[in-house]
Design an enzyme around this catalytic site. Structure first.
Site, short mmCIF file in Angstrom:
data_model
loop_
_atom_site.label_atom_id
_atom_site.label_comp_id
_atom_site.label_asym_id
_atom_site.label_seq_id
_atom_site.Cartn_x
_atom_site.Cartn_y
_atom_site.Cartn_z
N LYS A 118 34.75 35.42 -98.42
CA LYS A 118 34.67 35.99 -97.06
C LYS A 118 33.94 34.99 -96.19
CE LYS A 118 35.94 39.88 -95.09
NZ LYS A 118 37.11 40.69 -95.47
P1 NAD Z 1 39.51 44.68 -85.47
O1 NAD Z 1 38.49 43.79 -84.87
O2 NAD Z 1 40.95 44.43 -85.19
O3 NAD Z 1 39.22 46.20 -85.02
C1 NAD Z 1 37.98 46.83 -85.20
C2 NAD Z 1 37.98 48.16 -84.47
O4 NAD Z 1 36.73 48.81 -84.73
C3 NAD Z 1 38.11 48.03 -82.95
O5 NAD Z 1 38.91 49.07 -82.46
C4 NAD Z 1 36.67 48.22 -82.48
O6 NAD Z 1 36.58 48.74 -81.16
C5 NAD Z 1 36.19 49.23 -83.48
N1 NAD Z 1 34.73 49.27 -83.57
C6 NAD Z 1 33.85 48.23 -83.52
N2 NAD Z 1 32.60 48.69 -83.59
C7 NAD Z 1 32.68 50.04 -83.68
C8 NAD Z 1 31.75 51.08 -83.76
N3 NAD Z 1 30.44 50.83 -83.75
N4 NAD Z 1 32.21 52.33 -83.88
C9 NAD Z 1 33.53 52.58 -83.86
N5 NAD Z 1 34.48 51.65 -83.76
C10 NAD Z 1 34.05 50.39 -83.67
O7 NAD Z 1 39.20 44.71 -87.04
P2 NAD Z 1 40.20 45.08 -88.22
O8 NAD Z 1 40.86 43.83 -88.67
O9 NAD Z 1 41.01 46.26 -87.83
O10 NAD Z 1 39.16 45.47 -89.37
C11 NAD Z 1 38.56 46.76 -89.44
C12 NAD Z 1 38.00 46.97 -90.83
O11 NAD Z 1 39.04 46.85 -91.79
C13 NAD Z 1 36.92 45.97 -91.26
O12 NAD Z 1 36.00 46.63 -92.09
C14 NAD Z 1 37.70 44.97 -92.08
O13 NAD Z 1 36.88 44.29 -93.02
C15 NAD Z 1 38.67 45.89 -92.77
N6 NAD Z 1 39.87 45.21 -93.27
C16 NAD Z 1 40.68 44.50 -92.43
C17 NAD Z 1 41.82 43.90 -92.93
C18 NAD Z 1 42.81 43.18 -92.04
O14 NAD Z 1 43.90 42.84 -92.51
N7 NAD Z 1 42.50 42.95 -90.76
C19 NAD Z 1 42.13 44.01 -94.30
C20 NAD Z 1 41.28 44.76 -95.13
C21 NAD Z 1 40.16 45.35 -94.60
#
Ligand code: NAD
Length: 429
Positions: A118
Site C-alpha cells: 500500500k
Molecule cells: P474515493 O476517494 O473515491 O471515495 C471516498 C468517499 O468517502 C467519498 O465519497 C468521500 O466523500 C467519502 N468520505 C471521505 N471522508 C468521509 C467521512 N469522514 N465520512 C463519510 N464519507 C467520507 O475512495 P474509494 O476508492 O471509493 O475508496 C473507499 C474505500 O474503499 C477505502 O477504504 C479504500 O481503501 C477502499 N477500497 C477501494 C478500492 C478501489 O478500487 N478504489 C478497492 C478496495 C477497497
C-alpha cells in the site's frame, strides 16, 4: 499481542485507534486458530520493506512544499506486491502498513498470485490543482522507481486517486526505464491498457457478496433497504449496481454530509447531481439531509461503509440496526465493535472478501496486459464474479467447519495459504 517492530510509533491521542494493531490482532486470532508456528507469525506480522520518500513540489503560487510519500511492501511470498495508493489527509505510515497487510490476506483469500502493499501521501487532493497533483504523483513515482515494476510491485487506485493518477504513474515509470510499461500499474485508462470493468469492479464485488449473503438467508436484493457511507469510486458503483438489481438504496453520504429517502434514492440522478456539484451530494432535491453519524445507525437491512477506517466503533455500535454489514472500505469496524456485532449475530462481510473485486479485476488487467490480449467487459465481469463467489463459498464453508465468524474464517484462509507458502519456500538464506 504481536506487533510490527519495524514501524515507528506515532503519537496516539486518547481516541486514536491504531489500524496496524487491529490487523495484527486478526492475524493473531487466525494464527491461534491454525496453530501456526510463532516464527512464521513473527515474519508475517512485519512488512518486508517500508519506504518513505520526500516529495518536494512547487505550488502554483511559486512556494515549495515538501510532502512525505510512503510505500509499504508487506509480503511477496505468493507473487509481486500489489496495492493501492491513497491521497488523504489522514494517511500515516502505520495506516499504510495495516492496509498493506490486509492486501496480502485479500490476494491470498481470492487465490490471486500477489502479495500485499500500500502507498499513500497525506494530502487533501481537493486543495491541490491538477498540475500540482501531477507534479506530486510524478515525483513520488520517480522516487520509488527502483521499488516498483510489473514483476515487483504494482500500484493501483485507492482513496483520492483514480485512472488519471495511474496514467501519470505509468508514464513516469515508462519514461524512466525508456519504454512503455503498461503492467506497472492497474486501474489505468483503457487507452493505455486498462481493463474494461475496472472502474466498477470493487462496487460490483460488493454487490455480488451482498447478493450471495442474502441468498444464504433465503432473500434476494429486490426491495432490500441499503445505506451506503461514501459515494466515491467504490460507494457510487456499489450504489448503482445494487439499485440496478432492485435494491432500495435509502441513504448515501460523503465527507460533507448525506441524503436519505425512505422510498429509495434515484442513484443515476444522484450520480449526475454529484458529478455536477464537485462530488457533493448535499442538497440533492429528491431526499432529506442526514449526517454521516445518522446514516450509520439508520434502520436498514444492509449497511455498506465505503469511506474510511474506524467508522463503526464502541461509541455507535449499539445503535447500528443493519442485519448485514458489508465492509466496502478497509477496516471500517473497530475490533471492539466487531466483537459486539458478532455477539449480536449481525452478518459482517469482512473487507478482505467484500471489497476484493477491485484487486481481482486489477489482476485480470495485469494478465491481459502481459498476454497482450484484451477481453470484453462481459468476460471480465464473468471471470471476476467466478472468483468472488468461489471465495465467498470457501469462507462460508470454513466458518461452518470451524464454527468461527466470517472474518476469522476469511483470515484463516488468507493467512493459512501464505503461511503454507512460506513454510514450503523456507526462510532465506
Ligand atoms: P474515493 O476517494 O473515491 O471515495 C471516498 C468517499 O468517502 C467519498 O465519497 C468521500 O466523500 C467519502 N468520505 C471521505 N471522508 C468521509 C467521512 N469522514 N465520512 C463519510 N464519507 C467520507 O475512495 P474509494 O476508492 O471509493 O475508496 C473507499 C474505500 O474503499 C477505502 O477504504 C479504500 O481503501 C477502499 N477500497 C477501494 C478500492 C478501489 O478500487 N478504489 C478497492 C478496495 C477497497
Amino acid at each position: 499481542m504481536i506487533s510490527t517492530s519495524l514501524l515507528p510509533l506515532e503519537s496516539p491521542t486518547p481516541a486514536y485507534i491504531c489500524p496496524i494493531d487491529q490487523v495484527c490482532s486478526y492475524l493473531e486470532a487466525a494464527a491461534r486458530e491454525l496453530k501456526l508456528d510463532q516464527g512464521i507469525v513473527e515474519v508475517l506480522s512485519n512488512p518486508r520493506k517500508v519506504v518513505t520518500v520526500s516529495i518536494p513540489v512547487k505550488r502554483d503560487n511559486g512556494e515549495v512544499q515538501v510532502l512525505a510519500g510512503h510505500r509499504v511492501q508487506h509480503c511477496d511470498i505468493l507473487g509481486p506486491y500489489k496495492g493501492g495508493i491513497r491521497y488523504h489527509p489522514a494517511v500515516t505510515l502505520r495506516e499504510v502498513s495495516a492496509l498493506a497487510m490486509l492486501m496480502t490476506w485479500k490476494c491470498s483469500l481470492l487465490g490471486i498470485p500477489y502479495g500485499g502493499a500500500k502507498g499513500g501521501i497525506a494530502i487533501d487532493p481537493k486543495r491541490y490543482s491538477v498540475g500540482e497533483l501531477e507534479r506530486i504523483t510524478r515525483r513520488y513515482i520517480s522516487e520509488l522507481i527502483k521499488d516498483i515494476g510489473p514483476a515487483v510491485d504494482i500500484p493501483a487506485p485507492d482513496m483520492g486517486t483514480s485512472a488519471r493518477e495511474m496514467a501519470w504513474m505509468m508514464d513516469t515509470y515508462s519514461m524512466n526505464v525508456g519504454h512503455a510499461v503498461p503492467g506497472v500499474v492497474t486501474g489505468k485508462p483503457l487507452s493505455i491498457g486498462g481493463s474494461r470493468g475496472r472502474e466498477m469492479a470493487t462496487g460490483r464485488g460488493v454487490m455480488i457478496i451482498v447478493r450471495e449473503a442474502l441468498a444464504d438467508l433465503g432473500k434476494s436484493l429486490e426491495g432490500v433497504r441499503v445505506a451506503i457511507q461514501g459515494f466515491g469510486n467504490v460507494g457510487s458503483a456499489a450504489a448503482l449496481l445494487l439499485h440496478q438489481e432492485g435494491a432500495k438504496v435509502i441513504a448515501v453520504s460523503t465527507g460533507s454530509g448525506g441524503v436519505f429517502a425512505e422510498v429509495g434514492l434515484d442513484i443515476p440522478a444522484l450520480k449526475a447531481y454529484a458529478a455536477a456539484n464537485h462530488k457533493s451530494i448535499v442538497g440533492f432535491p429528491q431526499g432529506v439531509s442526514i449526517s454521516n453519524d445518522q446514516l450509520l445507525t439508520l434502520p436498514c437491512d444492509v449497511l455498506i461503509p465505503a469511506a474510511l477506517e474506524n467508522q463503526i466503533t464502541e461509541e455507535n455500535v449499539n445503535q447500528v440496526q443493519a442485519q448485514i454489514i458489508a465492509e466496502a472500505a478497509n477496516g471500517p469496524i473497530t475490533l471492539e465493535a466487531n466483537l459486539a456485532l458478532e455477539a449480536r449475530g449481525v452478518t459482517v462481510l469482512p473487507d478482505i472478501l467484500a471489497n476484493a473485486g477491485g484487486v481481482v479485476v486489477s489482476y485480470l488487467e495485469w494478465v491481459q496486459g502481459l498476454s497482450y490480449v484484451f477481453w470484453d467487459e462481459e468476460r471480465v465481469n464473468r471471470e471476476m464474479e467466478q472468483l468472488m463467489v468461489q471465495a465467498y463459498r470457501q469462507v462460508i464453508q470454513q466458518s461452518q467447519m470451524r464454527q468461527i465468524p466470517l472474518r476469522l474464517a476469511a483470515y484463516t484462509l488468507g493467512v493459512g495459504r501464505v503461511a503454507q507458502a512460506l513454510s514450503d519456500r523456507g526462510l532465506y538464506p
